[in-house]
Structures are given as structure tokens and as C-alpha cells.
Design an enzyme around this catalytic site. Structure first.
Site, mmCIF file in Angstrom:
data_model
loop_
_atom_site.group_PDB
_atom_site.id
_atom_site.type_symbol
_atom_site.label_atom_id
_atom_site.label_comp_id
_atom_site.label_asym_id
_atom_site.label_seq_id
_atom_site.Cartn_x
_atom_site.Cartn_y
_atom_site.Cartn_z
ATOM 1 N N HIS A 76 0.817 -1.212 0.000
ATOM 2 C CA HIS A 76 0.000 0.000 0.000
ATOM 3 C C HIS A 76 0.853 1.266 0.000
ATOM 4 O O HIS A 76 2.042 1.253 0.330
ATOM 5 C CB HIS A 76 -0.943 0.011 1.202
ATOM 6 N N GLU A 98 -1.035 -6.791 8.240
ATOM 7 C CA GLU A 98 0.350 -6.568 8.637
ATOM 8 C C GLU A 98 0.671 -7.293 9.942
ATOM 9 O O GLU A 98 -0.235 -7.722 10.678
ATOM 10 C CB GLU A 98 0.603 -5.060 8.773
#
Length: 215
Positions: free
Chosen positions: A18, A99
Site C-alpha cells: 500500500h 500486517e
């Protein structure tokens, strides 16, 4: 995922990190925080990824869209999907693409945690696991589960995820050697806004982003 399973995986995986977020810019440990918005630089990086993928794949490519359920991954996907002429509402989310969980360190400034416990970034940009956080074998196990569940799916996939978790997943997909410190296969870090393609266990760079390289 062993090398035979990697080679047998159907389709290609376009794995993207991202764009930059407000936490990245402020040097805060982001971890699995559910929503940290993109900065203007982050949106620009998403634009660059979208343009690179449009050049590589053309308009309206046959892609299954996957993302971590975090806001930053979904914001990045929205921009890329617009470039590709694809429907953002078709994106599938899976928490296994999130994550590394940073426990009590999550959301805190790097500098503050370093003052308390010492370095939190290991050689090569890997984050030191928090005492109550997630370690690298755990990340490898969860991304391997996602890979196993999608391995028979037809066609190509675009996957928007994160700096650390994407490094581990790319390592699993390519059959990389186990990193002696991390205890899991880990590929080299890529800057925010990067896209690689993994096909039959081999990785190719599609676009190198302009973001911050370490986690």
C-alpha cells in the site's frame, strides 16, 4: 508452501504494498492498526501503481481483487482499480493478508519504543516482534493458509497488503530460504507503492515504488 506447491499454484499474483500513510510519515509503528489513512504521497504512489499495472495488463484485465481489510490497503486498491477499469466493490478481503501484529507497541512512535527497549528494526528493515505481538513463523503460517485456500482459483490475482507481511508471503511463494533471525522465509523489502508479480514460484518486479523502504 513448498516449491512444488508454488509451481502448481494457478494464475499469477500481483502483490502490492500500500501507499504511504499518516503513521508512516510520522514514524509510528503501524502494525495491524485497522485504519491509518494515506497521505498525499501515498495516493500518488497508488496512482503510479495503477498506471504501471494498466500499462502491463491493459484495460479491464481479468483479475480477482484481494486486499487486507485495513483502510490503507482498501484506499490503495480503490485508486488502482479505477486505473484498471475494475469495480472496487468486487474486492475480497482477508485478515490473513494484514500486517504483522505489534501488540502494545502498535501505534506508538518508533523513537519512544526505541528509548524504552532499544532497536526495533533489525538488519534489512525487519521489525523486531513485540513481546505480546506476532512473530514471523506466525505470519508465514497465516499467509500460507491464504495461499492454500486460493491456490486452485482460476485466473490472476491482485493482492494489496503490507511491508512485512508481503515480504513473508513473497518468501513463501518463491520458496525462499528460512531467514535465520526471523525463522521464516522473507524476501527483500520493497518501498511503499511497489508491485511484484509471482508466477510459478518466480518473482518479477512490475513497479518499484517511491515510498519509504523499511517497514
Amino acid at each position: 508452501m513448498d516449491s512444488k506447491a508454488s509451481a502448481a499454484r494457478k494464475g499469477r499474483d500481483f502483490v502490492a504494498r500500500h501507499g504511504e500513510t499518516v503513521f508512516n510519515a510520522a514514524r509510528r509503528l503501524q502494525g495491524d492498526h485497522p485504519h491509518t489513512p494515506l497521505t498525499r504521497a501515498g495516493f500518488a504512489q497508488a496512482e503510479e501503481m495503477g498506471a504501471a499495472l494498466r500499462e502491463a495488463l491493459g484495460a479491464s484485465p481479468a483479475l480477482t481483487l484481494w486486499a487486507s481489510p485495513t483502510g490503507r490497503a482498501l484506499q490503495t486498491m480503490a485508486v488502482i482499480a479505477e486505473h484498471l477499469g475494475l469495480d472496487w466493490h468486487a474486492v475480497r478481503t482477508d485478515a490473513r493478508l494484514s500486517e504483522i501484529g505489534m501488540g502494545a507497541w502498535g501505534g506508538r512512535y518508533y523513537a519512544d519504543v526505541i528509548d524504552e527497549v532499544g532497536p526495533v528494526v533489525h538488519d534489512g528493515g525487519l521489525l523486531v516482534p513485540a513481546p505480546d505481538g506476532e512473530d514471523y513463523p506466525a505470519i508465514a503460517a497465516r499467509v500460507s493458509g491464504w495461499l492454500a485456500d486460493t491456490g486452485e482459483d482460476e485466473g490472476d490475482r491482485l493482492v494489496i497488503m503490507h511491508g512485512i507481511s508481503s515480504r513473508v508471503m513473497r518468501g513463501v511463494m518463491t520458496g525462499a530460504a528460512i531467514d535465520g533471525w526471523a525463522g521464516a522465509p522473507v524476501m527483500a523489502g520493497m518501498p511503499q507503492g511497489s508491485v511484484t508479480m509471482v508466477a510459478r514460484g518466480v518473482e518479477h518486479l512490475i513497479h518499484r515504488g517511491t515510498g519509504y523502504a523499511p517497514a
